[in-house]
Design an enzyme around this catalytic site. Sequence first.
Site, PDB file in Angstrom:
ATOM      1  N   SER A  70       1.401  -2.266  11.922  1.00  0.00           N
ATOM      2  CA  SER A  70       0.747  -1.169  11.202  1.00  0.00           C
ATOM      3  C   SER A  70      -0.410  -1.706  10.371  1.00  0.00           C
ATOM      4  O   SER A  70      -0.585  -2.910  10.232  1.00  0.00           O
ATOM      5  CB  SER A  70       1.748  -0.437  10.291  1.00  0.00           C
ATOM      6  OG  SER A  70       2.163  -1.276   9.230  1.00  0.00           O
ATOM      7  N   ILE A  72      -3.621  -3.092   8.529  1.00  0.00           N
ATOM      8  CA  ILE A  72      -4.650  -4.082   8.846  1.00  0.00           C
ATOM      9  C   ILE A  72      -4.250  -4.925  10.052  1.00  0.00           C
ATOM     10  O   ILE A  72      -5.076  -5.225  10.918  1.00  0.00           O
ATOM     11  CB  ILE A  72      -4.918  -4.974   7.621  1.00  0.00           C
ATOM     12  CG1 ILE A  72      -5.579  -4.157   6.502  1.00  0.00           C
ATOM     13  CG2 ILE A  72      -5.797  -6.171   7.988  1.00  0.00           C
ATOM     14  CD1 ILE A  72      -5.675  -4.889   5.174  1.00  0.00           C
ATOM     15  N   TYR A 222       3.101 -10.498  -6.729  1.00  0.00           N
ATOM     16  CA  TYR A 222       2.289 -10.415  -5.515  1.00  0.00           C
ATOM     17  C   TYR A 222       0.919 -11.047  -5.744  1.00  0.00           C
ATOM     18  O   TYR A 222       0.437 -11.823  -4.913  1.00  0.00           O
ATOM     19  CB  TYR A 222       2.142  -8.949  -5.117  1.00  0.00           C
ATOM     20  CG  TYR A 222       1.335  -8.690  -3.871  1.00  0.00           C
ATOM     21  CD1 TYR A 222       1.907  -8.818  -2.612  1.00  0.00           C
ATOM     22  CD2 TYR A 222       0.004  -8.287  -3.951  1.00  0.00           C
ATOM     23  CE1 TYR A 222       1.176  -8.557  -1.457  1.00  0.00           C
ATOM     24  CE2 TYR A 222      -0.740  -8.023  -2.809  1.00  0.00           C
ATOM     25  CZ  TYR A 222      -0.136  -8.161  -1.563  1.00  0.00           C
ATOM     26  OH  TYR A 222      -0.869  -7.905  -0.428  1.00  0.00           O
ATOM     27  N   LYS A 226      -0.728 -14.302  -3.901  1.00  0.00           N
ATOM     28  CA  LYS A 226      -2.016 -14.267  -3.223  1.00  0.00           C
ATOM     29  C   LYS A 226      -2.940 -15.368  -3.736  1.00  0.00           C
ATOM     30  O   LYS A 226      -3.755 -15.913  -2.983  1.00  0.00           O
ATOM     31  CB  LYS A 226      -2.654 -12.883  -3.370  1.00  0.00           C
ATOM     32  CG  LYS A 226      -1.884 -11.787  -2.624  1.00  0.00           C
ATOM     33  CD  LYS A 226      -1.835 -12.089  -1.135  1.00  0.00           C
ATOM     34  CE  LYS A 226      -1.035 -11.126  -0.331  1.00  0.00           C
ATOM     35  NZ  LYS A 226      -1.066 -11.364   1.113  1.00  0.00           N
ATOM     36  N   THR A 255      -2.992   1.803   3.423  1.00  0.00           N
ATOM     37  CA  THR A 255      -1.987   1.364   4.396  1.00  0.00           C
ATOM     38  C   THR A 255      -0.613   1.862   3.958  1.00  0.00           C
ATOM     39  O   THR A 255      -0.392   2.147   2.769  1.00  0.00           O
ATOM     40  CB  THR A 255      -1.934  -0.162   4.509  1.00  0.00           C
ATOM     41  OG1 THR A 255      -1.466  -0.703   3.255  1.00  0.00           O
ATOM     42  CG2 THR A 255      -3.304  -0.740   4.837  1.00  0.00           C
TER      43      THR A 255
END
Length: 346
Positions: A70, A72, A222, A226, A255
């Site tokens: 799903s 990207i 998160y 990253k 998304t």
Amino acid sequence: GPRQAVTRKQKSSFRLTLVQMSFYRNVVWFIKGMREYTRAGYESASKHFVAKDLDVSVVGLSFMITGANSGIGKETALAIAKKGGTVHLVCRNKERAEAAREEIARKSGNAEIYIHLLDLSETRKVWEFAEAFKKEYSSLNVLINNAGSMVNQRQLTSDGLEKNFATNALGVYVLTKCLIPLMERSRDPRVVTVSSGGMLVKKLDTADLQTERVVFDGTMVYAQNKRQQVVMTEVLAKAHPKIHFSAMHPGWVDTPAVATAMPQFHQLMQPRLRTPEQGADTVVWLALTHAATANASGLFFQDRRAVSAHLPLAWTHSSQQEVQDFMAQLETLAMSVRPSVSSVDT
């Protein structure tokens, strides 16, 4: 007495400075995001894209994309399939993976689409998958680390690791490191890691990789993961010069993952969010084009341009010692859950 009072005052002043720095970074990041990370930012940047960059055929080349059912990941897989590449979809859910493969094959006319079921949070299984892949396939030209996790309550995997860290950092590290020997024997090898602009508000923290010492905030964890991906990219680029490494920020993209993990942000920003195809554009550009590899390995990209991995005046740069400490911890954790040779072979 007076000395203790001074110490308390200094500590209070230091804490205030840290809060001010954090607030500054968040404000600058949001202003930058509203200008550059939205759909309007993509449309503005795309006016300067060189269309012929993507006039390439990748027939005979193989691509692995994690989180490819799903968003990207799926749009990246579709774009590569349309160019003739062999695509390996690495997904957690069998039904969604099969639906994605059917759609990609139908839209691209390319039947060379393969499914591999893997949960990147299960580090031991990542080892097993990568070792088995090397035995089955003779080459891998491009690895695209796209899968991500943002759970908002602290959860542990079967290996006893915090789930966001296990997926976004350790899983990416193990998969990449294990596949490097195969990629080094392949033509024009590349590793593209889908990071996030959220990492701009975080400095690498080597003291608490699994968020055991502070209140758990999934969004900030998160963002830290990253930042870790960007640091990893820089280190691996220096260690493996035969492979072109890059990390990128796709912008703020509409998304299913964003809608689930950040419902308030998604609801507020949805009219301004990029489409998954727009979010995938720079991933595809980095994976396919000659223009991408004209840049040095290890850089951070946004909208087909190498950009700074730090905000202006931000205190997010890491010392060499911090980077070495982080990579050493990753290696130790990775090896601690690596299956024995016999279990990998069976």
